[in-house]
Design a protein around this motif. Structure first.
Motif, PDB file in Angstrom:
ATOM      1  N   THR A  66       0.836  -1.194   0.000  1.00 17.23           N
ATOM      2  CA  THR A  66       0.000   0.000   0.000  1.00 17.23           C
ATOM      3  C   THR A  66       0.874   1.247   0.000  1.00 17.23           C
ATOM      4  OG1 THR A  66      -1.694  -1.192   1.258  1.00 17.23           O
ATOM      5  CG2 THR A  66      -1.871   1.213   1.168  1.00 17.23           C
ATOM      6  N   VAL A  67       0.567   2.162  -0.922  1.00 18.49           N
ATOM      7  CA  VAL A  67       1.272   3.442  -1.014  1.00 18.49           C
ATOM      8  C   VAL A  67       0.374   4.523  -0.418  1.00 18.49           C
ATOM      9  CG1 VAL A  67       2.319   5.144  -2.547  1.00 18.49           C
ATOM     10  CG2 VAL A  67       2.492   2.700  -3.083  1.00 18.49           C
ATOM     11  N   TYR A  68       0.860   5.198   0.612  1.00 17.31           N
ATOM     12  CA  TYR A  68       0.139   6.301   1.241  1.00 17.31           C
ATOM     13  C   TYR A  68       0.746   7.608   0.730  1.00 17.31           C
ATOM     14  CZ  TYR A  68      -1.477   2.632   4.388  1.00 17.31           C
ATOM     15  OH  TYR A  68      -2.039   1.487   4.908  1.00 17.31           O
ATOM     16  N   TYR A  69      -0.112   8.546   0.278  1.00 15.67           N
ATOM     17  CA  TYR A  69       0.415   9.765  -0.336  1.00 15.67           C
ATOM     18  C   TYR A  69      -0.501  10.953  -0.068  1.00 15.67           C
ATOM     19  CZ  TYR A  69      -2.962   8.666  -4.074  1.00 15.67           C
ATOM     20  OH  TYR A  69      -4.103   8.379  -4.777  1.00 15.67           O
ATOM     21  N   THR A  70       0.053  12.161  -0.283  1.00 12.46           N
ATOM     22  CA  THR A  70      -0.667  13.407  -0.049  1.00 12.46           C
ATOM     23  C   THR A  70      -0.694  14.230  -1.325  1.00 12.46           C
ATOM     24  OG1 THR A  70       0.028  13.465   2.270  1.00 12.46           O
ATOM     25  CG2 THR A  70      -0.733  15.537   1.309  1.00 12.46           C
ATOM     26  N   ASP A  71      -1.867  14.765  -1.672  1.00 16.58           N
ATOM     27  CA  ASP A  71      -2.000  15.656  -2.822  1.00 16.58           C
ATOM     28  C   ASP A  71      -1.336  16.994  -2.490  1.00 16.58           C
ATOM     29  OD1 ASP A  71      -3.324  17.817  -4.485  1.00 16.58           O
ATOM     30  OD2 ASP A  71      -4.225  16.046  -5.403  1.00 16.58           O
ATOM     31  N   ASN A  72      -0.440  17.446  -3.344  1.00 17.23           N
ATOM     32  CA  ASN A  72       0.322  18.666  -3.051  1.00 17.23           C
ATOM     33  C   ASN A  72      -0.495  19.945  -3.172  1.00 17.23           C
ATOM     34  OD1 ASN A  72       2.626  17.187  -2.543  1.00 17.23           O
ATOM     35  ND2 ASN A  72       3.423  17.395  -4.624  1.00 17.23           N
ATOM     36  N   GLU A  73      -1.676  19.884  -3.792  1.00 17.18           N
ATOM     37  CA  GLU A  73      -2.510  21.077  -3.917  1.00 17.18           C
ATOM     38  C   GLU A  73      -3.595  21.128  -2.850  1.00 17.18           C
ATOM     39  OE1 GLU A  73      -4.047  21.314  -7.858  1.00 17.18           O
ATOM     40  OE2 GLU A  73      -2.094  21.697  -8.783  1.00 17.18           O
ATOM     41  N   THR A  74      -4.278  19.992  -2.660  1.00 17.63           N
ATOM     42  CA  THR A  74      -5.386  19.973  -1.697  1.00 17.63           C
ATOM     43  C   THR A  74      -4.949  19.494  -0.318  1.00 17.63           C
ATOM     44  OG1 THR A  74      -5.995  17.693  -2.249  1.00 17.63           O
ATOM     45  CG2 THR A  74      -6.959  19.455  -3.590  1.00 17.63           C
ATOM     46  N   TYR A  75      -3.790  18.889  -0.238  1.00 21.34           N
ATOM     47  CA  TYR A  75      -3.257  18.294   0.990  1.00 21.34           C
ATOM     48  C   TYR A  75      -4.133  17.157   1.520  1.00 21.34           C
ATOM     49  CZ  TYR A  75      -0.278  22.391   0.875  1.00 21.34           C
ATOM     50  OH  TYR A  75       0.604  23.351   0.483  1.00 21.34           O
ATOM     51  N   ASP A  76      -4.983  16.621   0.649  1.00 23.16           N
ATOM     52  CA  ASP A  76      -5.767  15.441   1.014  1.00 23.16           C
ATOM     53  C   ASP A  76      -4.855  14.214   0.994  1.00 23.16           C
ATOM     54  OD1 ASP A  76      -8.083  16.907   1.218  1.00 23.16           O
ATOM     55  OD2 ASP A  76      -8.683  16.551  -0.867  1.00 23.16           O
ATOM     56  N   THR A  77      -5.087  13.313   1.931  1.00 20.21           N
ATOM     57  CA  THR A  77      -4.302  12.083   1.981  1.00 20.21           C
ATOM     58  C   THR A  77      -5.087  10.953   1.339  1.00 20.21           C
ATOM     59  OG1 THR A  77      -5.165  11.576   4.189  1.00 20.21           O
ATOM     60  CG2 THR A  77      -3.074  12.774   4.055  1.00 20.21           C
ATOM     61  N   SER A  78      -4.374  10.079   0.645  1.00 21.19           N
ATOM     62  CA  SER A  78      -4.998   8.946  -0.037  1.00 21.19           C
ATOM     63  C   SER A  78      -4.082   7.736   0.067  1.00 21.19           C
ATOM     64  CB  SER A  78      -5.277   9.266  -1.506  1.00 21.19           C
ATOM     65  OG  SER A  78      -6.118  10.378  -1.643  1.00 21.19           O
ATOM     66  N   GLN A  79      -4.569   6.617  -0.402  1.00 22.54           N
ATOM     67  CA  GLN A  79      -3.759   5.408  -0.455  1.00 22.54           C
ATOM     68  C   GLN A  79      -4.124   4.610  -1.689  1.00 22.54           C
ATOM     69  OE1 GLN A  79      -5.400   3.965   3.359  1.00 22.54           O
ATOM     70  NE2 GLN A  79      -5.923   2.063   2.285  1.00 22.54           N
ATOM     71  N   TYR A  80      -3.142   3.863  -2.181  1.00 23.88           N
ATOM     72  CA  TYR A  80      -3.384   3.003  -3.344  1.00 23.88           C
ATOM     73  C   TYR A  80      -2.765   1.639  -3.056  1.00 23.88           C
ATOM     74  CZ  TYR A  80      -3.865   1.208  -8.024  1.00 23.88           C
ATOM     75  OH  TYR A  80      -4.228   0.433  -9.092  1.00 23.88           O
ATOM     76  N   VAL A  81      -3.515   0.582  -3.421  1.00 20.02           N
ATOM     77  CA  VAL A  81      -3.119  -0.785  -3.087  1.00 20.02           C
ATOM     78  C   VAL A  81      -2.620  -1.517  -4.330  1.00 20.02           C
ATOM     79  CG1 VAL A  81      -3.906  -3.008  -2.196  1.00 20.02           C
ATOM     80  CG2 VAL A  81      -4.761  -0.886  -1.179  1.00 20.02           C
ATOM     81  N   PHE A  82      -1.437  -2.087  -4.215  1.00 23.04           N
ATOM     82  CA  PHE A  82      -0.896  -3.013  -5.209  1.00 23.04           C
ATOM     83  C   PHE A  82      -1.052  -4.430  -4.656  1.00 23.04           C
ATOM     84  CE2 PHE A  82       1.138   0.994  -6.040  1.00 23.04           C
ATOM     85  CZ  PHE A  82       1.262   1.058  -7.426  1.00 23.04           C
ATOM     86  N   LEU A  83      -1.516  -5.354  -5.481  1.00 23.08           N
ATOM     87  CA  LEU A  83      -1.887  -6.692  -5.016  1.00 23.08           C
ATOM     88  C   LEU A  83      -0.823  -7.735  -5.343  1.00 23.08           C
ATOM     89  CD1 LEU A  83      -5.631  -6.634  -6.110  1.00 23.08           C
ATOM     90  CD2 LEU A  83      -4.716  -6.202  -3.821  1.00 23.08           C
ATOM     91  N   PHE A  84      -0.834  -8.824  -4.563  1.00 27.86           N
ATOM     92  CA  PHE A  84       0.009  -9.998  -4.828  1.00 27.86           C
ATOM     93  C   PHE A  84      -0.865 -11.173  -5.268  1.00 27.86           C
ATOM     94  CE2 PHE A  84       2.996  -8.460  -1.200  1.00 27.86           C
ATOM     95  CZ  PHE A  84       3.465  -7.448  -2.015  1.00 27.86           C
TER      96      PHE A  84
END
Length: 254
Positions: free
Chosen positions: A162-180
Motif C-alpha cells: 500500500t502506497v500512502y500519499y498526499t495531494d500537493n494542492e489539496t493536501y488530502d491524503t490517499s492510499q493506493y493498493v498493489f496486489l500480490f
C-alpha cells in the motif's frame, strides 16, 4: 506462500522465501502519483498458519524480515520451481517484527528509498508498472533465531503493498493498493541443507536416490520424494487377463 526456517535432525535445514510481483488493483484505469508526496509504502502479509504450532498462543516470536527488489522479469505463463531464484537489488526493509501465533497480519514499512519508485509517476497498466518495479523478494534472516515458518495467503485482499500519499494542492491524503493476487506472478524458493544427516547424499546430488529398505523419507517444500515400484504387477496382469480390479489401496505407516 511460505517464509521462514526450521531444522530437523533427519531432514536438516530448510529455508523458505517468497518471490512475487505487485500489480495494480485498478489495471484498467491505472494510477497517478503526479503532483503528490509519497508518505509511506507498507507491505502487509495475511498469515494463515505457522510451523511449528505454538502451545502458547501469546508467546512472542522475534522474526527478522528482509524485503529486496527483484531485478529479473517474472511472467504469469512461466513455470517456476522450488529451486529457482532471481537476482536481487536494493533492500527496502530489514528488521525485527514481534509476532504471536494469534496474529493474522505482518506489517513491514519499507525504507523511504522505495518512495522514488512512485514519486511523480503515472502507471497506465500492469506492464507499465512492472517496468519500474519487477517484484519483491520477502524472506527471513535466520541467524540465531528459533525455528519458525509463516504461511501467507497470497490472494487475501490485505496481502498487498500500500502506497500512502498526499495531494500537493489539496493536501488530502490517499492510499493506493498493489496486489500480490492471481494477476501477479509469484513462486516460493526452498533451500535444503542435508549435510550431517542420514540424507547427506542429496547435498551433492539432488537427483540421486537411496534404497528404502526400512524407512522411507518424504519431505514437503520441494524436499525428498518417495517412489514405489511394483515389479510383479505387470506379470500378474498377464496371468489374469480377464480380471477386473475394483480397487487398489496402499497403506503406509507414519
Amino acid at each position: 506462500g511460505v517464509i521462514g526456517y526450521y531444522h530437523d535432525d533427519v531432514f536438516g535445514e530448510v529455508k523458505a522465501s517468497m518471490y512475487t510481483q505487485a500489480t495494480l488493483s485498478t489495471p484498467s484505469t491505472g494510477v497517478s502519483f503526479l503532483n503528490t508526496t509519497i508518505d509511506s509504502v507498507v507491505v502487509t502479509l495475511v498469515t494463515i498458519g505457522t510451523f511449528p504450532n505454538s502451545s502458547d498462543s501469546n508467546a512472542i516470536h522475534n522474526l527478522h524480515f528482509e524485503v529486496n527488489e527483484i531485478m529479473d522479469d517474472m511472467y504469469l505463463d512461466t513455470s517456476y520451481y522450488a529451486t529457482d531464484y532471481m537476482n536481487l537489488g536494493d533492500k527496502y526493509f530489514e528488521g525485527n517484527v514481534e509476532f504471536r501465533a494469534t496474529d493474522t497480519i505482518v506489517s513491514l514499512k519499507l525504507d523511504e528509498t522505495m518512495h522514488d519508485k512512485f514519486a511523480n509517476k503515472e502507471f497506465t497498466d500492469n506492464a507499465n508498472f512492472l517496468e519500474t518495479l519487477k517484484g519483491l523478494c520477502i524472506k527471513m534472516n535466520y541467524e540465531g533465531l528459533d525455528d519458525y515458518m509463516l504461511y501467507v495467503n497470497y490472494w487475501a485482499t490485505a496481502t498487498a503493498m500500500t502506497v500512502y500519499y498526499t495531494d500537493n494542492e489539496t493536501y488530502d491524503t490517499s492510499q493506493y493498493v498493489f496486489l500480490f493476487d492471481k494477476t501477479a506472478a509469484h513462486f516460493n524458493r526452498y533451500e535444503h541443507d542435508y549435510s550431517g544427516t542420514p540424507l547427506s547424499i542429496f547435498q551433492t546430488n539432488r537427483t540421486d536416490s537411496i534404497q528404502g529398505n526400512e524407512s522411507l523419507y518424504l519431505e514437503a517444500l520441494g524436499g525428498t520424494a518417495i517412489k514405489f515400484r511394483f515389479p510383479y504387477l505387470m506379470g500378474w496382469g498377464k496371468k489374469h487377463p480377464h480380471a477386473i480390479i475394483h480397487q487398489a489401496e496402499l497403506f503406509v505407516s507414519v
